[in-house]
Design a protein around this motif. Structure first.
Motif, short mmCIF file in Angstrom:
data_model
loop_
_atom_site.label_atom_id
_atom_site.label_comp_id
_atom_site.label_asym_id
_atom_site.label_seq_id
_atom_site.Cartn_x
_atom_site.Cartn_y
_atom_site.Cartn_z
N LYS A 83 -37.40 0.60 26.45
CA LYS A 83 -36.36 -0.43 26.38
C LYS A 83 -34.99 0.21 26.55
CE LYS A 83 -38.78 -3.52 23.25
NZ LYS A 83 -38.73 -4.15 21.93
N ILE A 84 -34.05 -0.53 27.12
CA ILE A 84 -32.68 -0.04 27.28
C ILE A 84 -31.90 -0.41 26.02
CG2 ILE A 84 -30.57 -0.22 28.64
CD1 ILE A 84 -32.38 -1.00 31.02
N LYS A 85 -31.26 0.60 25.43
CA LYS A 85 -30.49 0.36 24.21
C LYS A 85 -29.15 -0.28 24.54
CE LYS A 85 -32.37 3.90 21.20
NZ LYS A 85 -32.07 5.04 20.34
N THR A 86 -28.70 -1.15 23.66
CA THR A 86 -27.39 -1.76 23.76
C THR A 86 -26.34 -0.74 23.33
OG1 THR A 86 -28.33 -3.90 23.22
CG2 THR A 86 -25.97 -3.68 22.96
N ASN A 87 -25.23 -0.69 24.03
CA ASN A 87 -24.13 0.20 23.67
C ASN A 87 -23.52 -0.28 22.35
OD1 ASN A 87 -21.10 0.87 23.69
ND2 ASN A 87 -21.94 2.23 25.26
N SER A 88 -23.48 0.62 21.35
CA SER A 88 -23.03 0.24 20.01
C SER A 88 -21.59 -0.22 19.98
CB SER A 88 -23.19 1.43 19.06
OG SER A 88 -24.55 1.78 18.94
N GLY A 89 -20.72 0.42 20.76
CA GLY A 89 -19.31 0.03 20.81
C GLY A 89 -19.13 -1.33 21.43
N ALA A 90 -19.92 -1.61 22.47
CA ALA A 90 -19.80 -2.88 23.19
C ALA A 90 -20.27 -4.06 22.34
CB ALA A 90 -20.58 -2.82 24.49
N LYS A 91 -21.33 -3.86 21.57
CA LYS A 91 -21.84 -4.98 20.77
C LYS A 91 -20.88 -5.38 19.65
CE LYS A 91 -24.99 -2.33 17.84
NZ LYS A 91 -26.39 -2.01 17.60
N LYS A 92 -19.99 -4.45 19.26
CA LYS A 92 -18.97 -4.77 18.26
C LYS A 92 -17.77 -5.46 18.88
CE LYS A 92 -20.34 -0.66 15.77
NZ LYS A 92 -20.02 0.77 15.55
N ARG A 93 -17.55 -5.28 20.16
CA ARG A 93 -16.33 -5.77 20.81
C ARG A 93 -16.49 -7.07 21.59
NH1 ARG A 93 -15.89 -0.27 20.49
NH2 ARG A 93 -13.79 0.55 20.12
N GLU A 152 -24.02 -4.70 31.61
CA GLU A 152 -24.81 -3.47 31.63
C GLU A 152 -24.74 -2.77 30.27
OE1 GLU A 152 -24.62 0.69 34.08
OE2 GLU A 152 -24.16 -1.14 35.19
N LEU A 153 -23.55 -2.76 29.66
CA LEU A 153 -23.39 -2.15 28.34
C LEU A 153 -24.16 -2.94 27.26
CD1 LEU A 153 -19.61 -1.29 28.42
CD2 LEU A 153 -21.46 0.34 28.46
N LEU A 154 -24.20 -4.25 27.42
CA LEU A 154 -24.89 -5.09 26.44
C LEU A 154 -26.38 -5.23 26.74
CD1 LEU A 154 -22.25 -7.93 26.07
CD2 LEU A 154 -22.71 -6.11 24.45
N ALA A 155 -26.85 -4.51 27.75
CA ALA A 155 -28.26 -4.51 28.17
C ALA A 155 -28.74 -5.92 28.53
CB ALA A 155 -29.14 -3.88 27.10
N MET A 156 -27.88 -6.66 29.23
CA MET A 156 -28.22 -7.99 29.72
C MET A 156 -28.51 -7.88 31.21
SD MET A 156 -25.11 -10.03 27.90
CE MET A 156 -25.42 -11.54 28.73
N LYS A 157 -29.31 -8.81 31.73
CA LYS A 157 -29.59 -8.79 33.16
C LYS A 157 -28.65 -9.67 33.88
CE LYS A 157 -34.42 -7.68 33.00
NZ LYS A 157 -35.75 -8.00 33.42
#
Length: 65
Positions: free
Chosen positions: A3-13, A60-65
């Protein structure tokens, strides 16, 4: 495939709206506020939608298509 991990900084912003758009906050509102005008600070307070040119990068940072 892993699985592709979500960028931690992006999910907060970034947050998703009900219609699928991506919401963001304005920068430059955390410190050195004395030299900024009331109008500037007021406008920086509100959130806005991510620009069309940056949507693919944010998705891409949020691991969305």
């Amino acid at each position: 495939m892993p699985k592709i991990k979500t960028n931690s900084g992006a999910k907060k912003r970034f947050t998703l709206t009900g219609t699928g758009k991506i919401k963001r906050k304005h920068a430059f509102h955390s410190h050195i506020l004395t030299k900024k005008t009331k109008k500037q600070k007021r406008n920086l307070c509100s959130s806005t939608i991510v620009d069309a040119t940056n949507i693919s990068q944010v998705k891409e940072l949020l691991a969305m298509k």
